[in-house]
Design an enzyme around this catalytic site. Structure first.
Site: not given
Length: 273
Positions: A13, A15, A217
């Protein structure tokens, strides 16, 4: 393309994972990225961003590997990559839709708005200035965000009850609604885990079995971590984790790119990759 001795591939991922939550900085992970490059381990970006948004970052990272965009709705492979061609970050890519084409999604939401009176403004209704105002992006960034292939974000302007009814109608049409921080996203059935599986199949066809490592996250990364052989939850800005460490899924010790780097460096130190 030369693979690592362990044939590992990292799926990540962006961001609040490889990029900082507030400053979008990847420098805390620079040393870990250099270690992966030294071990010939590909890093495949898997993000909610569009291909146009990812392009400049791949140049900055010197990343010449396949990537997935729009939450796994589409995957991009540099031309000739799996045939052994020499690729760089600016090699043209072939984009494959795994979920649903944006035009089909756009037609669906327009029909539902007409038939049921749902109140929303879609990206397809917006100009660049409208997207810039809604997102805080500059005009160049807004143009890149508009350049979509497999999703239609909506500014929802109706009630929660209406959103639930809308979601049910979208599901009945075989599509998916995901609620993000600013937008409601309408997508096909594919998710980040599907993108990992699609890319895994092509790596393994070209090079044999791989060790898939995934880092994320938030909730939209869960399918990707589940699909990996080793998954890492990177700590969120407040130090918490989206979910417990369990089975093949671990916790990285650190927030955002610092945690990302810790996870990668631990894998290399323990000779897992």
């Amino acid at each position: 393309m030369r693979m690592a001795r362990s044939s590992a591939v990292v799926f990540t991922d962006l961001d609040a994972t490889l990029l900082g939550h507030d400053d979008y900085d990847w420098q805390p992970a620079a040393q870990a990225l250099a270690l992966l490059a030294a071990h010939d381990v590909p890093v495949c970006i898997v993000t909610s961003k569009t291909a146009a948004e990812v392009a400049a970052l791949r140049i900055a990272l010197g990343n010449a590997h396949p990537f997935a965009v729009e939450n796994g709705g589409a995957v991009a492979v540099p031309q000739g990559y799996f045939d052994g061609a020499r690729c760089d970050a600016q090699t043209p890519v072939a984009l494959t839709t795994l979920g649903a084409e944006r035009d089909a999604l756009r037609s669906l939401v327009i029909r539902l708005r007409s038939e049921h009176g749902f109140r929303f403004t879609g990206f397809g209704d917006m100009e660049i200035d409208d997207v810039a105002e809604a997102t805080g992006l500059d005009k160049a960034g807004a143009a890149q965000a508009l350049d979509r292939s497999a999703s239609e974000p909506l500014l929802w302007q109706d009630s929660q009850a209406a959103l639930e009814a809308f979601s049910a109608e979208v599901a009945a049409a075989g599509r998916v609604v995901r609620v993000g921080g600013r937008f409601v996203h309408v997508l096909g059935q594919a998710h980040k885990g599907d993108a990992l599986a699609w890319l895994r199949a092509r790596y393994e066809r070209a090079h044999g079995p791989i060790l898939a490592v995934a880092l994320g996250d938030s909730g939209n990364d869960a399918d990707m971590l589940e699909a990996a052989d080793i998954g890492y939850w990177v700590a969120r800005p407040d130090g918490s984790y989206h979910a417990p460490a369990t089975g093949h899924i671990r916790h990285a010790r650190g927030i955002g790119p610092a945690g990302w780097a810790e996870a990668i460096e631990a894998l290399i130190a323990h000779h897992e990759i």
